[in-house]
Design an enzyme around this catalytic site. Structure first.
Site, PDB file in Angstrom:
ATOM      1  N   THR A  30       0.503  -1.637   0.129  1.00 35.47           N
ATOM      2  CA  THR A  30       0.098   0.227  -0.405  1.00 35.47           C
ATOM      3  C   THR A  30       0.975   1.135  -0.308  1.00 35.47           C
ATOM      4  O   THR A  30       0.112   2.132  -0.126  1.00 35.47           O
ATOM      5  CB  THR A  30      -0.413   0.295   1.160  1.00 35.47           C
ATOM      6  OG1 THR A  30       0.053   0.215   2.648  1.00 35.47           O
ATOM      7  CG2 THR A  30      -2.162  -1.122   1.413  1.00 35.47           C
ATOM      8  N   CYS A  34       2.695   3.165   8.926  1.00 32.02           N
ATOM      9  CA  CYS A  34       1.395   2.769  10.583  1.00 32.02           C
ATOM     10  C   CYS A  34       2.649   2.500  11.787  1.00 32.02           C
ATOM     11  O   CYS A  34       3.304   2.113  12.256  1.00 32.02           O
ATOM     12  CB  CYS A  34       0.665   2.007  10.780  1.00 32.02           C
ATOM     13  SG  CYS A  34      -0.367   1.864   9.193  1.00 32.02           S
ATOM     14  N   CYS A  38      -2.588   0.604  14.850  1.00 28.10           N
ATOM     15  CA  CYS A  38      -3.535   0.806  14.114  1.00 28.10           C
ATOM     16  C   CYS A  38      -4.362   0.042  13.895  1.00 28.10           C
ATOM     17  O   CYS A  38      -3.997  -1.416  13.783  1.00 28.10           O
ATOM     18  CB  CYS A  38      -2.119   1.082  12.745  1.00 28.10           C
ATOM     19  SG  CYS A  38      -3.304   1.435  11.171  1.00 28.10           S
ATOM     20  N   CYS A  68      -4.005   6.074  11.817  1.00 25.96           N
ATOM     21  CA  CYS A  68      -3.014   6.050  12.933  1.00 25.96           C
ATOM     22  C   CYS A  68      -2.863   7.170  12.993  1.00 25.96           C
ATOM     23  O   CYS A  68      -1.683   6.502  14.181  1.00 25.96           O
ATOM     24  CB  CYS A  68      -2.499   4.193  12.939  1.00 25.96           C
ATOM     25  SG  CYS A  68      -1.282   4.740  12.023  1.00 25.96           S
ATOM     26  N   ASP A 475      20.436  10.989  50.861  1.00 28.92           N
ATOM     27  CA  ASP A 475      19.271  12.035  50.661  1.00 28.92           C
ATOM     28  C   ASP A 475      18.722  11.411  52.062  1.00 28.92           C
ATOM     29  O   ASP A 475      18.217  10.078  51.864  1.00 28.92           O
ATOM     30  CB  ASP A 475      18.771  11.123  49.315  1.00 28.92           C
ATOM     31  CG  ASP A 475      16.929  12.548  49.629  1.00 28.92           C
ATOM     32  OD1 ASP A 475      17.453  13.749  49.187  1.00 28.92           O
ATOM     33  OD2 ASP A 475      16.492  11.825  50.367  1.00 28.92           O
TER      34      ASP A 475
END
Length: 516
Positions: A30, A34, A38, A68, A475
């Site tokens: 495609t 993503c 997604c 997304c 501390d």
């Protein structure tokens, strides 16, 4: 950077949000990349490639998924905590160094040649510094397109592009749409607030213990610089191109950020500093998993998951706070710092329309932690105890502190001279307290200054430099918290015991302070 295909594919198949920002999924069939989470149908194995950065996916010719929004995913916790050259480079790129100083400036800050820096980033990130900066410019441009009414030419230069044509080409390539189409498709009106105001969402990995963050910041809030009110933390910012202000409100799955900027070119640096301040790029699952493995901390982790390490937007500010807070309570340190700020800060001008002091300029215009036991001073964190939003300013610069007369400091002479030495080292560039500084070298240089010991240097490394693995065994509040949780409180024994908390000892310190 090598990504294990099977592990990544399982994360994608389960749509695991914990891996958002760790890697990106490219689908060759495609031409889209993503987030792992997604909601689209899981792609076939033969069509999948995994990338360590959005820039690497873009370099491979893929565009961002419109569903997304992978370019808006939380940042990778790996680059956030790593102290090596690549981690430092990523933090500097996020802070806009490439846009301001170019690749030569980035390489100089890191102490490497441009060629070697490019080689290291390509090997780890799958893209060089220009591509990484370009990906950030594209995300900044999209934010401005969708959340402001600025013209496209103004957005192009504010996002760091050299020309409108470069801006148009990049947006089309990265998002598959023209800038005007992105504005139309977003389907929402510009958020109110006046000129120079942007409201956006800062994503994070859940869980996030928002109350712990706000409690910590409210206890130390300095009037005129910051305040916590009605569940929102506000503070002034010193940004590369001018002053700004941030209002940060934790919400479910994101932090709502309203940024008021003098110059829109400061959007990316402002976002990076806000994310760093609230530790939004942390991986709380990994941190809590390690600490919960110790039975002494398991109950505290279960009761308060997602405790973050509050950091800073200004390394020099955090170093000053550490020096002033040596062996005194939070209230005493805050009183001393407030007196210093009162001398340095002239009356703020009345805000203009929308609460903004200035209109947007066109780009061409030219050894102990203060004990977290005292309640905030009367009025601190309220409308009466701090300047109203729109009147907050960033912490003074090192040069301003150097110009303060002796009598204004209001502290012992030795501590005053330590502050002067610190400010002098920052002003002359011999001490780098920026997020991209070398942590080991910075600590070494801090320890070389008079009056700075292991506690002060460790506190600065933890909060200013973001070192996730600092323990402060001497501390007092840490020791009290350790005793409360049944952990050895003797400094030497505690130091040995805390090895089981590596590499997240800084987060253990925050929990011990809360237990105190």
């Amino acid at each position: 950077m090598e990504l294990d295909f099977e592990r990544c594919y399982r994360a994608v198949d389960s749509r695991d949000q914990r891996f958002d920002g760790w890697f990106y999924t490219g689908v060759t069939s495609t031409g889209i990349y993503c987030r792992p989470s997604c909601p689209a149908t899981t792609p076939k194995r033969q069509n999948v490639r995994f990338f360590p950065s959005a820039a690497a996916a873009q370099t491979a010719g893929l565009r961002a998924c419109r569903r997304c929004r992978p370019d808006a995913a939380p940042g990778s916790p790996q680059w956030d905590v790593r102290a090596d050259v690549v981690g430092r480079a990523m933090r500097l790129i996020a802070d806009g160094v490439v846009d301001r100083d170019g690749i030569p400036g980035l390489a100089a800050r890191l102490g490497y040649t441009e060629r070697h820096l490019h080689r290291m980033l390509r090997a780890e990130m799958g893209a060089g510094p220009l591509a990484l900066a370009r990906a950030q410019r594209a995300q900044t441009a999209r934010t401005l397109i969708e959340t402001t009414g600025l013209g496209m030419a103004e957005i192009a230069f504010a996002a760091g592009f050299g020309s409108v044509r470069q801006f148009n080409d990049t947006v089309r390539e990265v998002y598959g749409r023209a800038p005007s189409e992105l504005r139309t498709a977003c389907g929402r009106s510009v958020a109110p607030g006046g000129a120079g105001t942007i409201t956006l969402r800062l994503a994070y990995r859940p869980p996030l213990h928002a109350r712990a963050l706000l409690d910590f910041l409210a206890l130390r809030a300095l009037p005129g610089v910051e305040e916590v009110r009605d569940g929102t933390y506000r503070r002034g910012l010193r940004l590369p191109h001018g002053p700004g202000e941030a209002a940060l409100t934790p919400a479910d799955g994101h932090v709502s950020a309203t940024l008021r900027l003098t110059d829109m070119r400061d959007l990316a640096p402002a976002v990076a500093r806000c994310r760093r301040l609230l530790d939004l790029d942390a991986d709380p699952t990994a941190v809590d998993g390690t600490l919960a493995a110790d039975p002494a901390l398991a109950g505290a982790v279960a009761a308060e998951p997602g405790i973050r390490l509050p950091r800073s937007v200004d390394g020099f500010e955090m170093a000053v706070r550490a020096v002033v807070g040596q062996q005194v309570s939070v209230r005493s340190a805050r009183t001393t710092l407030t007196r210093l700020l009162t001398h340095l800060r002239p009356p703020a001008p009345a805000p203009g329309p929308g609460g903004v002091e200035q209109e947007v300029r066109a780009p061409g215009d030219r050894s102990r932690e203060p004990e977290p036991l005292d309640p905030p001073a009367e009025g601190a964190g309220s409308a009466e105890g701090a300047e109203r939003a729109g009147r907050l300013r960033g912490f003074p610069t090192a040069e301003e502190v150097l110009g303060v007369p002796d009598e204004v400091f209001g502290m012992p002479a030795g501590r005053r001279e330590t502050l002067r030495a610190l400010a002098g080292a920052v002003a002359d560039g011999s001490l780098d307290l920026a997020p991209g500084g070398d942590r080991e070298e910075t600590v070494r240089r801090l320890l070389a200054l008079p009056g700075i010991g292991p506690w002060t240097a460790g506190y600065v490394a933890m909060r200013a430099l973001g070192d996730p693995d600092v323990l402060l065994p001497t501390d007092l509040a840490v020791r009290r918290g350790a005793a409360a949780l049944g952990v050895p409180a003797d400094p030497r024994t505690l130091d040995t015991y805390a090895d089981r908390w590596r590499p997240w000892r800084s987060y253990a310190v925050i929990r011990l302070w809360r237990a105190a």
